[in-house]
Design a protein around this motif. Structure first.
Motif, PDB file in Angstrom:
ATOM      1  N   MET A   1     -11.393 -14.455   0.635  1.00  0.00           N
ATOM      2  CA  MET A   1     -10.146 -14.524   0.315  1.00  0.00           C
ATOM      3  C   MET A   1      -9.630 -13.095  -0.399  1.00  0.00           C
ATOM      4  N   GLY A   2      -8.418 -12.554  -0.545  1.00  0.00           N
ATOM      5  CA  GLY A   2      -8.125 -11.400  -1.392  1.00  0.00           C
ATOM      6  C   GLY A   2      -6.730 -11.223  -0.976  1.00  0.00           C
ATOM      7  N   LEU A   3      -6.393  -9.601  -1.325  1.00  0.00           N
ATOM      8  CA  LEU A   3      -5.109  -9.399  -1.366  1.00  0.00           C
ATOM      9  C   LEU A   3      -5.252  -8.189  -0.122  1.00  0.00           C
ATOM     10  N   ASP A   4      -4.260  -8.350   0.775  1.00  0.00           N
ATOM     11  CA  ASP A   4      -3.803  -7.307   1.678  1.00  0.00           C
ATOM     12  C   ASP A   4      -2.289  -6.952   1.515  1.00  0.00           C
ATOM     13  N   ALA A   5      -2.048  -5.639   2.029  1.00  0.00           N
ATOM     14  CA  ALA A   5      -0.671  -5.310   2.043  1.00  0.00           C
ATOM     15  C   ALA A   5      -0.095  -4.571   3.141  1.00  0.00           C
ATOM     16  N   TYR A   6       1.075  -4.460   3.273  1.00  0.00           N
ATOM     17  CA  TYR A   6       1.456  -3.547   4.478  1.00  0.00           C
ATOM     18  C   TYR A   6       2.665  -2.929   3.960  1.00  0.00           C
ATOM     19  N   VAL A   7       3.359  -1.914   4.893  1.00  0.00           N
ATOM     20  CA  VAL A   7       4.488  -1.267   4.807  1.00  0.00           C
ATOM     21  C   VAL A   7       5.233  -1.196   6.126  1.00  0.00           C
ATOM     22  N   TYR A   8       6.181  -1.741   6.519  1.00  0.00           N
ATOM     23  CA  TYR A   8       6.995  -1.573   7.651  1.00  0.00           C
ATOM     24  C   TYR A   8       7.301  -0.125   8.102  1.00  0.00           C
ATOM     25  N   GLU A  67      -3.326  -2.339   4.795  1.00  0.00           N
ATOM     26  CA  GLU A  67      -4.669  -2.215   3.836  1.00  0.00           C
ATOM     27  C   GLU A  67      -5.224  -3.368   3.547  1.00  0.00           C
ATOM     28  N   ARG A  68      -6.353  -3.590   3.405  1.00  0.00           N
ATOM     29  CA  ARG A  68      -7.298  -4.740   2.691  1.00  0.00           C
ATOM     30  C   ARG A  68      -7.349  -3.886   1.124  1.00  0.00           C
ATOM     31  N   VAL A  69      -6.623  -4.490   0.334  1.00  0.00           N
ATOM     32  CA  VAL A  69      -6.638  -3.883  -1.018  1.00  0.00           C
ATOM     33  C   VAL A  69      -8.014  -4.345  -1.622  1.00  0.00           C
ATOM     34  N   SER A  70      -8.327  -5.658  -1.900  1.00  0.00           N
ATOM     35  CA  SER A  70      -9.616  -6.129  -2.281  1.00  0.00           C
ATOM     36  C   SER A  70      -9.734  -7.661  -2.282  1.00  0.00           C
ATOM     37  N   ASN A  71     -10.830  -7.924  -2.590  1.00  0.00           N
ATOM     38  CA  ASN A  71     -10.895  -9.574  -2.848  1.00  0.00           C
ATOM     39  C   ASN A  71     -10.474  -9.452  -4.198  1.00  0.00           C
ATOM     40  N   TRP A  72     -10.191 -11.017  -4.616  1.00  0.00           N
ATOM     41  CA  TRP A  72      -9.710 -11.274  -6.036  1.00  0.00           C
ATOM     42  C   TRP A  72     -10.692 -10.909  -7.009  1.00  0.00           C
ATOM     43  N   ARG A 242      -3.055   4.028  -2.851  1.00  0.00           N
ATOM     44  CA  ARG A 242      -2.382   5.218  -2.771  1.00  0.00           C
ATOM     45  C   ARG A 242      -1.690   5.076  -1.296  1.00  0.00           C
ATOM     46  N   ARG A 243      -2.657   4.784  -0.351  1.00  0.00           N
ATOM     47  CA  ARG A 243      -1.968   4.931   1.179  1.00  0.00           C
ATOM     48  C   ARG A 243      -0.580   3.979   1.283  1.00  0.00           C
ATOM     49  N   LEU A 244      -0.829   2.787   0.767  1.00  0.00           N
ATOM     50  CA  LEU A 244       0.449   1.863   0.855  1.00  0.00           C
ATOM     51  C   LEU A 244       1.534   2.607   0.124  1.00  0.00           C
ATOM     52  N   CYS A 245       1.341   2.880  -1.047  1.00  0.00           N
ATOM     53  CA  CYS A 245       2.525   3.735  -1.967  1.00  0.00           C
ATOM     54  C   CYS A 245       3.143   4.762  -1.369  1.00  0.00           C
ATOM     55  N   ALA A 246       2.008   5.685  -0.715  1.00  0.00           N
ATOM     56  CA  ALA A 246       2.845   6.892   0.088  1.00  0.00           C
ATOM     57  C   ALA A 246       3.483   6.627   1.163  1.00  0.00           C
ATOM     58  N   ALA A 247       3.180   5.482   1.896  1.00  0.00           N
ATOM     59  CA  ALA A 247       3.944   5.074   3.030  1.00  0.00           C
ATOM     60  C   ALA A 247       5.310   4.379   2.642  1.00  0.00           C
ATOM     61  N   SER A 248       5.192   3.856   1.428  1.00  0.00           N
ATOM     62  CA  SER A 248       6.722   3.139   1.214  1.00  0.00           C
ATOM     63  C   SER A 248       7.345   4.216   0.585  1.00  0.00           C
ATOM     64  N   ALA A 250       7.555   7.250   1.824  1.00  0.00           N
ATOM     65  CA  ALA A 250       8.098   8.146   2.799  1.00  0.00           C
ATOM     66  C   ALA A 250       9.117   7.463   3.827  1.00  0.00           C
ATOM     67  N   THR A 251       8.816   5.983   3.899  1.00  0.00           N
ATOM     68  CA  THR A 251       9.865   5.374   4.541  1.00  0.00           C
ATOM     69  C   THR A 251      10.831   4.637   3.752  1.00  0.00           C
ATOM     70  N   GLY A 252      10.605   4.520   2.681  1.00  0.00           N
ATOM     71  CA  GLY A 252      11.842   3.837   1.904  1.00  0.00           C
ATOM     72  C   GLY A 252      11.614   2.301   1.909  1.00  0.00           C
ATOM     73  N   ASN A 253      10.595   1.958   2.571  1.00  0.00           N
ATOM     74  CA  ASN A 253      10.261   0.379   2.573  1.00  0.00           C
ATOM     75  C   ASN A 253       9.395   0.027   1.482  1.00  0.00           C
ATOM     76  N   PRO A 254       9.419  -1.511   1.202  1.00  0.00           N
ATOM     77  CA  PRO A 254       8.763  -2.027   0.043  1.00  0.00           C
ATOM     78  C   PRO A 254       7.202  -2.116   0.593  1.00  0.00           C
ATOM     79  N   VAL A 255       6.463  -2.039  -0.075  1.00  0.00           N
ATOM     80  CA  VAL A 255       5.070  -2.778  -0.255  1.00  0.00           C
ATOM     81  C   VAL A 255       5.114  -4.315  -0.028  1.00  0.00           C
ATOM     82  N   MET A 256       4.434  -4.663   1.080  1.00  0.00           N
ATOM     83  CA  MET A 256       4.555  -6.265   1.217  1.00  0.00           C
ATOM     84  C   MET A 256       3.257  -6.841   0.811  1.00  0.00           C
ATOM     85  N   TRP A 257       3.191  -7.812  -0.073  1.00  0.00           N
ATOM     86  CA  TRP A 257       1.730  -7.996  -0.512  1.00  0.00           C
ATOM     87  C   TRP A 257       1.433  -9.265   0.425  1.00  0.00           C
ATOM     88  N   CYS A 258       0.442  -9.743   0.925  1.00  0.00           N
ATOM     89  CA  CYS A 258       0.015 -10.699   1.669  1.00  0.00           C
ATOM     90  C   CYS A 258      -1.555 -11.208   1.573  1.00  0.00           C
TER      91      CYS A 258
END
Length: 258
Positions: A1-8, A67-72, A242-248, A250-258
């Motif tokens: 279990m943990g936190l993942d995220a992506y940017v469209y 990205e896989r950010v981290s376990n909790w 950093r990679r998630l924020c840079a993609a956000s 660059a695209t103007g799209n939000p970081v989606m936490w999942c």
């Protein structure tokens, strides 16, 4: 279990993706790209939409970054370190990092988070951490995470962990919970019946729980101490953010936490 995220990616927004075979397609109330039809009665259409997302553009699942950010526990330890360094330096990290799976962070916040991550890496004062170590080898076996009240392992009839006052074992079934054992330096011994015997700090306790440090050859002696930390200890989290924020940005799209 943990936190993942992506940017469209922007392929759907910019019209460079293959046309969807079903519709209407758009962002739902939670910010996800979705088929805007109820699931019930439209199962085949939703299946076609899911297949389209997989193949509509060069990006896997139409994600610019994932990205896989981290376990909790790791994320809570990172937040604990940020708090010790001063939340005033990290208002976006304080507000933006989620407490659970789900939600999103807009690109405007992602830009500010990048600046705060740079501050953390290059300028923040990182405090010490309380850890339980194998006295013979110095190997770290437990780390104090305040969000979990120091508890790192649990099972039927016990909760064990480490905090600034030492290693502890609690009986969670008592009301209030009873401390069965606490010491800053102690020994463990596996008894013939499989129980552990802890001795130290003027206390002795027998607990039915797995040995600390592994089942095969558990170490006999431990101590709790404070050890210095640096921003580099959190490279895995900082890099993912950093990679998630840079993609956000660059695209103007939000970081989606999942």
């Amino acid at each position: 279990m943990g936190l993942d995220a992506y940017v469209y990616c922007r392929c759907w927004q910019d019209g460079t993706a293959a046309p969807p075979p079903v519709g209407p397609v758009g962002l739902d109330e939670e910010g996800y790209l979705n088929l805007l039809l109820p699931w019930e009665g439209n199962e085949d259409a939703h299946a076609a939409f899911d297949t389209w997302v997989e193949r509509a553009c060069p990006h896997e699942q139409m994600e610019q970054a994932g990205e896989r950010v981290s376990n909790w526990a790791g994320l809570r330890l990172f937040q604990q370190t940020l708090e010790a360094a001063g939340w005033s330096h990290f208002p976006t990290l304080h507000a933006g990092l989620p407490s659970g799976n789900g939600g999103w962070m807009p690109a405007e916040q992602a830009a500010r988070m990048l600046d705060e991550l740079d501050f953390f890496v290059h300028r923040a004062r990182i405090g010490d951490e309380v850890v339980l170590v194998d006295e013979a080898t110095g190997q770290e076996l437990m780390t104090y995470v305040a969000a979990y009240c120091g508890v790192t392992t649990l099972g039927p009839g016990y909760r064990a962990g480490v905090d600034p006052d030492g290693f502890f074992v609690l009986d969670p079934d008592a009301d209030p919970p009873v401390t069965l054992f606490r010491a800053s330096r102690f020994e463990q011994r596996v008894l013939p019946d499989g129980q552990l015997e802890f001795t130290g700090g003027g206390m002795t306790a027998r607990v039915a729980m797995p040995p600390i440090g592994g089942q095969r050859t558990p170490p006999p002696r431990f101590k709790v101490e404070s050890r210095p930390r640096s921003a580099a200890d959190f490279d895995y989290i900082v890099g993912a953010l950093r990679r998630l924020c840079a993609a956000s940005v660059a695209t103007g799209n939000p970081v989606m936490w999942c």
